[in-house]
Design a protein around this motif. Structure first.
Motif, PDB file in Angstrom:
ATOM      1  N   LEU A   9       9.737   6.901  -9.366  1.00 12.17           N
ATOM      2  CA  LEU A   9       8.791   7.911  -9.846  1.00 12.17           C
ATOM      3  C   LEU A   9       8.305   8.851  -8.747  1.00 12.17           C
ATOM      4  O   LEU A   9       8.139   8.459  -7.594  1.00 12.17           O
TER       5      LEU A   9
ATOM      6  N   ILE B 108       0.823  -1.213   0.000  1.00 10.82           N
ATOM      7  CA  ILE B 108       0.000   0.000   0.000  1.00 10.82           C
ATOM      8  C   ILE B 108       0.858   1.264   0.000  1.00 10.82           C
ATOM      9  O   ILE B 108       0.733   2.109  -0.875  1.00 10.82           O
TER      10      ILE B 108
ATOM     11  N   LYS C 251      -4.228   0.754 -14.616  1.00  7.24           N
ATOM     12  CA  LYS C 251      -5.527   0.814 -15.287  1.00  7.24           C
ATOM     13  C   LYS C 251      -5.467   1.681 -16.541  1.00  7.24           C
ATOM     14  O   LYS C 251      -6.074   1.348 -17.557  1.00  7.24           O
ATOM     15  N   SER C 252      -4.767   2.795 -16.470  1.00  7.98           N
ATOM     16  CA  SER C 252      -4.721   3.654 -17.663  1.00  7.98           C
ATOM     17  C   SER C 252      -3.919   2.979 -18.774  1.00  7.98           C
ATOM     18  O   SER C 252      -4.273   3.080 -19.950  1.00  7.98           O
TER      19      SER C 252
ATOM     20  N   ASN D   8      -1.874   1.746  -9.169  1.00 10.13           N
ATOM     21  CA  ASN D   8      -3.153   1.236  -9.669  1.00 10.13           C
ATOM     22  C   ASN D   8      -3.696   2.084 -10.808  1.00 10.13           C
ATOM     23  O   ASN D   8      -4.172   1.571 -11.823  1.00 10.13           O
ATOM     24  N   VAL D   9      -3.605   3.387 -10.665  1.00  7.34           N
ATOM     25  CA  VAL D   9      -4.130   4.279 -11.694  1.00  7.34           C
ATOM     26  C   VAL D   9      -3.279   4.166 -12.971  1.00  7.34           C
ATOM     27  O   VAL D   9      -3.804   4.239 -14.087  1.00  7.34           O
ATOM     28  N   LEU D  10      -1.991   3.926 -12.797  1.00  5.89           N
ATOM     29  CA  LEU D  10      -1.136   3.752 -13.975  1.00  5.89           C
ATOM     30  C   LEU D  10      -1.429   2.411 -14.655  1.00  5.89           C
ATOM     31  O   LEU D  10      -1.550   2.332 -15.886  1.00  5.89           O
TER      32      LEU D  10
ATOM     33  N   ALA E 241       7.809  11.099  -1.609  1.00  5.92           N
ATOM     34  CA  ALA E 241       8.216  10.287  -2.764  1.00  5.92           C
ATOM     35  C   ALA E 241       9.548  10.776  -3.332  1.00  5.92           C
ATOM     36  O   ALA E 241      10.373   9.976  -3.776  1.00  5.92           O
TER      37      ALA E 241
ATOM     38  N   PHE F 201       3.344   4.769  -4.225  1.00  6.17           N
ATOM     39  CA  PHE F 201       2.335   4.054  -3.442  1.00  6.17           C
ATOM     40  C   PHE F 201       1.291   3.442  -4.348  1.00  6.17           C
ATOM     41  O   PHE F 201       1.254   3.705  -5.547  1.00  6.17           O
ATOM     42  N   ILE F 202       0.451   2.637  -3.748  1.00  2.00           N
ATOM     43  CA  ILE F 202      -0.414   1.760  -4.532  1.00  2.00           C
ATOM     44  C   ILE F 202      -1.419   2.534  -5.384  1.00  2.00           C
ATOM     45  O   ILE F 202      -1.748   2.107  -6.494  1.00  2.00           O
ATOM     46  N   GLU F 203      -1.902   3.684  -4.904  1.00  2.00           N
ATOM     47  CA  GLU F 203      -2.881   4.452  -5.682  1.00  2.00           C
ATOM     48  C   GLU F 203      -2.263   4.887  -7.019  1.00  2.00           C
ATOM     49  O   GLU F 203      -2.923   4.900  -8.058  1.00  2.00           O
ATOM     50  N   CYS F 204      -1.019   5.261  -6.923  1.00  2.00           N
ATOM     51  CA  CYS F 204      -0.259   5.689  -8.087  1.00  2.00           C
ATOM     52  C   CYS F 204      -0.083   4.517  -9.065  1.00  2.00           C
ATOM     53  O   CYS F 204      -0.271   4.670 -10.277  1.00  2.00           O
TER      54      CYS F 204
END
Lengths: 310, 310
Positions: free
Chosen positions: B180, B148, B257-258, B253-255, B192, B248-251
């Motif tokens: 990143l 996470i 999926k995109s 996950n969105v990458l 980060a 982190f995971i949100e970053c």
């Protein structure tokens, strides 16, 4: 008034309607001037430049830019150029603002100046409107560039800014906003999912006018109804999002970059929250994105940005 | 041995070479069985299923799956199915593991079991290998699915896992890793960027064998030399990254999926860090991604994953 339905329409609208006047803070290098040159030539804006007349004129000559539809206001240094550009907008001599060679923090400080700035009470946030061939309508990504790790009230402010932009540009009275996270369930270990739950409830209680917000949602179920169905998600937003709210800037930046560089979107970005649209392109943006962004600022200004804000 | 240079090659290699045997924990629903069926039919793997024989056979019949190259080991419930699947791998009866209908935390608990699991001392992390038409080589995105908010040492562990995978699959002795962030400069307000600075220095001091890490880098300058040049970035990694480490995971996950949904990548994902590859596909993944992921696990197992780990 022409209906705007896509990023292409924004460019067309701004090219066709009477030009808004754009104040540019010190466009002294070729990179910051190039897009302005094209925008002026295509009738998207007329422009007034603040800064060192000698440097600006030299840059204009290098690019073969004529002085038609251009005024220059002398300024002494980048801070002065920034505040003079802001003043032009504040006084109504220009309808939108653009960063030239000045630093981002210099132009933003001028925008946020308590006495002479363009404050509205809203926070400043970045919004990127994009079209993608797999999506049936334009979507806003926010905030990929301004707010590092917005807290709950800042996230709500970012949402309001994006909804206002959508209302002005597309005439959309209500926007559906997906509060993005890495998954669709509330997880106490993941702040993004908790904030999404708070914002969903605020929205349901009518606390965010003009916005139907729901989350946590992952990007796939925010954008695609089929993905939401596969996961059995019951949401007024899933599969139909107008706004994608990312939890923090790293998330937004990586999405912004992957969309523009790898996913072939057509996009336009602008800073929202001030009394006028602020165009703040990055060196990394390509010419089309820069031109679209100027057109977005011009179109928003023309359609009453900042005036119709509730 | 056939050289593997792309995700397409991974699928080809796994289809051509003698099949690895994959233990699948309770593939009792159609969605989790479909990709396995295709993988078996195409000779990518043979399979041994653990779980409720009645339910598994019913699902196989619904899909018109033959029993050729399939064994079933009875298990009582999902926890038992998970630990029996893990045992098959531990005992050498299978070379890779896949999650079926069992929950993710059940299969991972079995993998991490101190006595009967597949621990190696490394943390578990997810790696997605992808090809994109604008990139000249495959790139690994990590970690989009497991950790996470990894701390510094976990980030180093994630990097090591990705580098090990790249070494096994592509024969790459040294990987360039982009750490990143939302920008390329160290900013004390953005953890980060601080972590990126630490990891860069560790790499420079030779503390991360097999990895040349540098950051902070934004996605554009990690992948494209031209973007790095525009920003004047001096980096051994910029424009040539093999590994993209997200903060982190949100970053991630969105990458993820995109890239998969909007950028048209060809990709394969696997969980790294255990003694054998673990295939853990999501319901949201399409068939090609699922099949590629099984092929990646099979290819990695065949080429010595877990055995050649330093």
């Amino acid at each position: 008034m022409m209906e705007i339905k896509s990023v292409d329409d924004i460019l067309k609208f701004a090219s066709d309607c009477p030009s808004a006047r754009m104040a540019v803070a010190a466009p002294e290098d070729d990179a910051s001037l190039e897009a302005v040159k094209t925008a002026v030539e295509r009738g998207i804006v007329t422009a007034v430049f603040t800064g060192c007349r000698h440097k600006i004129e030299a840059a204009m000559k290098r690019l073969g830019m004529t002085f038609e539809n251009i005024d220059i206001v002398d300024a002494d240094g980048y801070e002065d150029a920034s505040s003079k550009a802001v003043s032009l907008v504040k006084n109504g001599d220009a309808q939108l603002l653009m960063k030239g060679t000045v630093h981002t923090d210099q132009i933003l400080r001028a925008v946020l100046d308590k006495n002479n700035g363009l404050r509205t009470g809203a926070l400043l946030s970045h919004a990127l409107i994009f079209n993608h061939e797999k999506l049936s309508k334009p979507v806003v990504l926010t905030d990929a560039a301004m707010n590092i790790a917005p807290d709950l009230s800042q996230k709500v402010g970012i949402l309001k800014n994006a909804a206002h932009l959508m209302k002005v540009v597309f005439g959309k009275e209500t926007c559906k906003a997906a509060i993005l996270a890495a998954l669709e369930t509330v997880n106490p270990k993941m702040q993004a999912t908790l904030d999404a739950a708070y914002i969903s409830k605020m929205s349901q209680r009518g606390q965010i006018p003009g916005v139907i917000a729901d989350g946590p949602l992952a990007l796939d179920n925010a954008l695609f109804a089929e993905a939401a169905r596969t996961k059995g998600i019951d949401s007024p937003v899933a599969g139909d999002a107008d706004i994608l709210l990312v939890p923090f800037i790293e998330c937004g930046n990586v999405l912004y970059k992957s969309l523009t560089l790898l996913a072939g979107i057509n996009a336009a970005g602008v800073i929202c929250g001030a009394a006028a649209p602020v165009v703040l392109t990055s060196r990394a943006d390509d010419m089309r994105l820069k031109l679209n962004s100027i057109a977005l600022g011009a179109a928003a200004a023309d359609r009453g940005y900042g005036k119709i804000r509730s």
